[in-house]
Write an enzyme that holds these catalytic residues in place. Sequence first.
Site, short mmCIF file in Angstrom:
data_model
loop_
_atom_site.label_atom_id
_atom_site.label_comp_id
_atom_site.label_asym_id
_atom_site.label_seq_id
_atom_site.Cartn_x
_atom_site.Cartn_y
_atom_site.Cartn_z
N GLU A 274 0.62 -1.23 0.08
CA GLU A 274 -0.34 0.13 0.17
C GLU A 274 0.66 1.29 -0.08
O GLU A 274 0.88 2.07 -0.92
CB GLU A 274 -0.99 -0.15 1.29
N ASP A 278 1.21 3.85 -3.13
CA ASP A 278 0.76 5.34 -2.97
C ASP A 278 1.90 6.07 -3.25
O ASP A 278 1.76 7.29 -3.87
CB ASP A 278 0.20 5.44 -1.42
N SER A 480 -7.26 1.59 -4.33
CA SER A 480 -5.93 2.22 -3.79
C SER A 480 -4.93 2.65 -4.32
O SER A 480 -4.30 3.52 -4.19
CB SER A 480 -5.15 0.89 -3.01
#
Length: 602
Positions: A274, A278, A480
């Site tokens: 994650e 990002d 995401s």
Amino acid sequence: MLAAGLLFPSLISHVLGGAVPRSDLIPRSQLPSIPSGYSPSELWVPGDDVIRLTVGVPPKDASSLHATLLDVSDPSSSNYGRHLTKDEVAQLSSPDPESVKAITDWLGCYGITPEQRSHSGDTLSIVVSSVRANALLAANFTAYTHNTTNTTIIRTLSYSLPAYLYDHIAFVYPTTQCVGLQLSSRRKTNQASAFSTSCTGVVTPKCLQALYGIPSLPANASGNSLYVSSLGGTGANPNDLQTFLTKYRPDILHGSFAVLPITESQNTDAGDDEGNCDTQYTVGLATNVPVTYVVAGDKENGVLMSDLLDTANFLLSLEKPPLVLTTSYVFDEPAADDQDLQQMARAICNAYAQLGARGTSVIFAAGDGGAAGGMSASDGCGQKVFIPTFPSTCPYVTSVGSTDDISPEVAASFSSGGFSNLFPRPSYQDSAVNAFLDKQRNANAGLYNSSGRAYPDVATQGVDFAINVAGKGVGFSGTSASSPTFASIVALINDRLLASGKSPLGFLNPMLYSKGVAAFNDVTKGDNGDARCDAGGFNADTGWDAVTGLGTPDYDKLLDVVTGHSFNKLHSGAARVPSISRLLYTIIWMFTAVVVYRHIAH
Ligand SMILES: *[C@@H]1O[C@H](CO)[C@@H](O)[C@H](O)[C@H]1NC(C)=O
Ligand SMILES: *[C@@H]1O[C@H](CO)[C@@H](O)[C@H](O)[C@H]1NC(C)=O
Ligand SMILES: *[C@@H]1O[C@H](CO)[C@@H](O)[C@H](O)[C@H]1NC(C)=O
Ligand SMILES: *[C@@H]1O[C@H](CO)[C@@H](O)[C@H](O)[C@H]1NC(C)=O
Ligand SMILES: *[C@@H]1O[C@H](CO)[C@@H](O)[C@H](O)[C@H]1NC(C)=O
């Protein structure tokens, strides 16, 4: 166990004063039994730990904040782009002083001094031992360990408040809310061709640039910023970023991100899927825009709703909040039987309204459970109704769904979208959503609340992003990945606006649903009936739909829309002319946290 924030150092009080008689306490929140998967921890001794409890104070009048936000965010208003200062926003969000006094006096009886955790004063916190918290709230705080994640949380199955405080306190968190970490997964090894300009198979920065017309020239305006949220101990690794850039953006010579921890307890260097996705897709797409990784919470406690509130309050305490904030965490929208958590969701949503009023574009991943939502194992599949996701259902954030394939792009089946049960539909999306509802006729009747805030607002690619984790290339899918992609486009548009002396975009939705509609590629194929549980879903359709929103962005068209508009010159807050009429506007207006990423080793 929970650490007090550095920003607002807390005192742990040891004075035991007079207390409210137990008989005057009435139950505020109660769980019927220990939530499934949890059992009391045998290692834990009551009183050993300190708990930080967040106490929400209701705003005196949220409607003027909302009206002001819409006024400065509506391209047809003469106040468009006239964002507010820190103090102006705090004033619009301040709680009733009587509430603060009632709470402070009550805690004072126990020798507890609350800390103010937000500039407006609407968030207080106390740090107490579990024994003392039990006395205060007629509770039974106990450590519970989850049988699969092995995370331990301190919660109580019930708590009470004195009756006279009921209306003065919006919520006390964490008390009865259980947060189970459910990491669903979707990961595969990928052999991405680094410079492929087609997003078939694997998605790379180059192919996203080609697909959406995103420029690769470095942004160069001063004052720009793009913040990426980390909650609950997810981390981003700078070396993985370098490896990623060397492979996919060798033209970026010094790509990096700053780390800004808002609490004391985490080291973010161990990069995971994650955090790495990002940062890699913000630094890798928003070329040369300063990226900051803002970190709240820690691994030990997992992802908490209070991490969202702490992050927003921290950013609101800055003189210069970020111009764009992207967050890839999703909670089930709290259900009607948890009033406390619903109130907390309202408080978090109000914090995003405050950020919007200050000029921040607040952008969220829609969630990866399809229309069924239900990010935890125990819900979603088998539910009688669709479960909407929060914060996407907050009307003051921009929610991003996912697409797959190209020419044409098709809705990704996991992409969450639907209708809030908590927040009514804001007027800015009335006509877009009504057109969709007209086409729905009886499809999914009874499974969703057609009067609620509808989401997502927009979409981008979200399947098989090439990322680098621990030196290895892997594929990563989910909304995401879509949220940082869209956030990067917004940050690059802000660069052009700032360079010509104009205001940054701020809260996007009123612009997106009016003039902005022309800047999106309509996605009309696919649906979000996640095959995972054969639960049904919404279909993508002409115009706005509850899978891909308005569609996927076209950078040049979006730039045209916003620069073609006679934007206000950049305003310092002091130069803003207050408008009385602005204030008179009328506005129509979980237990489970889930990191929206998916992790299956292949
Ligand atoms: C964990 O608890 C749930 C609910 O009580 C149960 O269904 C599941 O089998 C348990 N799993 C393990 C690994 O013990
Ligand atoms: C408090 O909760 C624990 C764990 O659920 C339980 O064993 C204990 O009996 C409870 N104590 C009281 C006073 O209810
Ligand atoms: C669970 O966590 C505890 C403390 O964090 C640790 O001592 C224990 O070994 C862990 N158990 C498993 C099965 O990982
Ligand atoms: C800044 O970037 C814009 C857009 O890429 C470019 O047209 C302009 O020449 C750049 N200005 C400077 C001073 O580099
Ligand atoms: C439907 O949404 C509205 C807010 O738009 C809310 O007031 C109402 O309670 C919701 N109904 C249900 C059944 O959740």
